[in-house]
Design an enzyme around this catalytic site. Sequence first.
Site, PDB file in Angstrom:
ATOM      1  N   SER A  24     -74.709 -44.948  48.816  1.00  0.00           N
ATOM      2  CA  SER A  24     -75.146 -45.412  47.492  1.00  0.00           C
ATOM      3  C   SER A  24     -74.309 -44.767  46.408  1.00  0.00           C
ATOM      4  CB  SER A  24     -76.614 -45.049  47.285  1.00  0.00           C
ATOM      5  OG  SER A  24     -77.007 -45.273  45.947  1.00  0.00           O
ATOM      6  N   TYR A  45     -84.165 -39.417  47.131  1.00  0.00           N
ATOM      7  CA  TYR A  45     -83.283 -40.503  47.545  1.00  0.00           C
ATOM      8  C   TYR A  45     -81.822 -40.112  47.369  1.00  0.00           C
ATOM      9  CZ  TYR A  45     -81.063 -45.138  47.565  1.00  0.00           C
ATOM     10  OH  TYR A  45     -80.257 -46.214  47.829  1.00  0.00           O
TER      11      TYR A  45
END
Length: 677
Positions: free
Chosen positions: A554, A567
């Site tokens: 990501s 996350y």
Amino acid sequence: MGEAVAALIARSNRLGADKRNTNYAGGNTSAKGTETDPVTGDDVELLWVKGSGGDLGTLKESGLAVLRLDRLRAMAGTYPGLDREDEMVGRFDYCLHGRGGAAPSIDTAMHGLVDAAHVDHLHPDSGIAFATAADGPALTKECFGDRVVWVPWRRPGFQLGLDIAAIKEANPQAIGCILGGHGITAWGATSEECEQHSLEIIRGCEAFIAERGTANPFGATVPERAPLDAEARRARAAALAPVIRGLASTDRRQVGHFNDDPEVLDFLASERLFELAALGTSCPDHFLRTKVRPLVLGTEPGQDLAEVIAHLQEAHAAYRADYAAYYERYAESHSPAMRGADPAIVLVPGVGMFSFGQNKQTARVAGEFYVNAINVMRGAEALSTYAPIDESEKFRIEYWSLEEAKLQRLPKPKPLAGRVAFVTGAAGGIGKATAERLAAEGACVVIADLDQAKAAGAAADIGNADAAVGVACNVTDEAAITAALDAAALAFGGVDLVVNNAGLSLSKPLLDTTAADWDLQHDVMAKGSFLVSREAARIMIAQGLGGDIVYIASKNSVFAGPNNIAYSATKADQAHQVRLLAAELGEHGIRVNGVNPDGVVRGSGIFASGWGAERAAVYGVEESELGKYYAGRTLLKREVLPSSVADAVYALVGPDLGLTTGVHVPVDSGNPQGFLR
């Protein structure tokens, strides 16, 4: 579609749907009739015959070749003889009527020259058992009297068509014939009669074998080679599959298929296994798919795995030397180059049969053909002695110039053909888009997802089990990962390409993030991708074919965004795993790379599960506007889609970046916050 063609298609589909009648893509059917020539306005006699490469069970009108009978039969007057028989196939093109349709097959002459309105040529196991029995002519006479005539072995071609036509003319009472070493041919005045005659021969052979045959034609069962129980058998097969696949891919990459059906296991446990397997198959369709003979391991089911692998490596080297010697014995100056010396069929007593091909369908069908061969050997030995055609004849067909031309006409393989992809979290979103892209580029795909039903559904969306399979996989559970990768090995022979995509996200400030939140995200993404990569690397190393591991990381792996501690930290962990594994696995030819998406809202499972609402609240926008918001903050002002990420994965694993490893590719429409620095 005319009445004659409709009846031919229906008959073909019925015959081809029952594998007792013929093997996949084996045999051909035909009908003759009259139509008006659009050029002259006169009636013209035509032959509709299944073309080269088609399958009777799925035959459509487009799979038929249509030829003018007057021109085809006139070829008999210019036939130059056996030494120049191959020229006749090219002449069929000058007999074609109209445009379109399939290319005429080598068996076209058989259908056109035989004086019957309808002809079937089939490869039933029972019929080939008669055809390969040492006293096949006598058995045919005993079983059928003069209703079925024996035709001595002759390589398929124009002369065989002339032979059968002459035999039918000399035997007006006959309904068909047994072709020595090959199969059967039947005929009739109507489509219905032709089909009835075909089935009379096939069922007659079956009944005769059942009534006259000996009970144990393969001899007694050898206790030391008795099958393992189902669970142990599948576990041993999964452990061996990547090793065998790697060896079978020495000359060119292959996809594998595993079969442990009862008839296979019984043959492998029989005392005559090695004797009969060494004789090879007989029907041309069989040995073209299975090679002249299989590789048979001389190991016992409970033997130490390391010992079995060592024996396998020795047996493979011996097989390659034997195959090269076979080629040298019979090759002539005009013979095509040797296509490869690796086995297509590997038999492991107590475990099962591994078959190989350039794609899953080819591998599966090769295994099916060897099961056909087992049935043929059983029937022939039950009645007499199995006596396949001579090895020299097998070579003439395997390295036939017409067979070589047929291979050259095959479509060019897609970029990922022969590769097996394992994608986690692939039932939806980025994972599903990635799986679909890899499959579209030719890979066999294993859809791994927490939800088995969804995984199966996503696989079905891609295609049948030759293209994709769905498996349940909880990436936090080591046993579940092993089971899923074992399933991949049993389905396709191993794994070449892994995409670590499974993930979830919780958007919370530091003070609201619990230890459970932290553990959940790290278990699924950091620990999960580590475990999947570790177990997949074992398979890739065993195969010796290199491989690819791709992490869907990501932008947050490099950007310190708000309210996202668990996350983002997990994605940073994944990002560094890419670098670490690239450094460690490079010596094995395994490349490890990552993709850093950002703002994939549409079609994303993570965003749909609550993450979208949470992030929209953080940025102060409506959830429905989140995709637009993310696009607005990029340099390109374009929204990132799951397919965008899939494109990046393909770029990394495709043919163009073969020397790239240890990198992260941003897929964020140009977000300076995610620039790598």
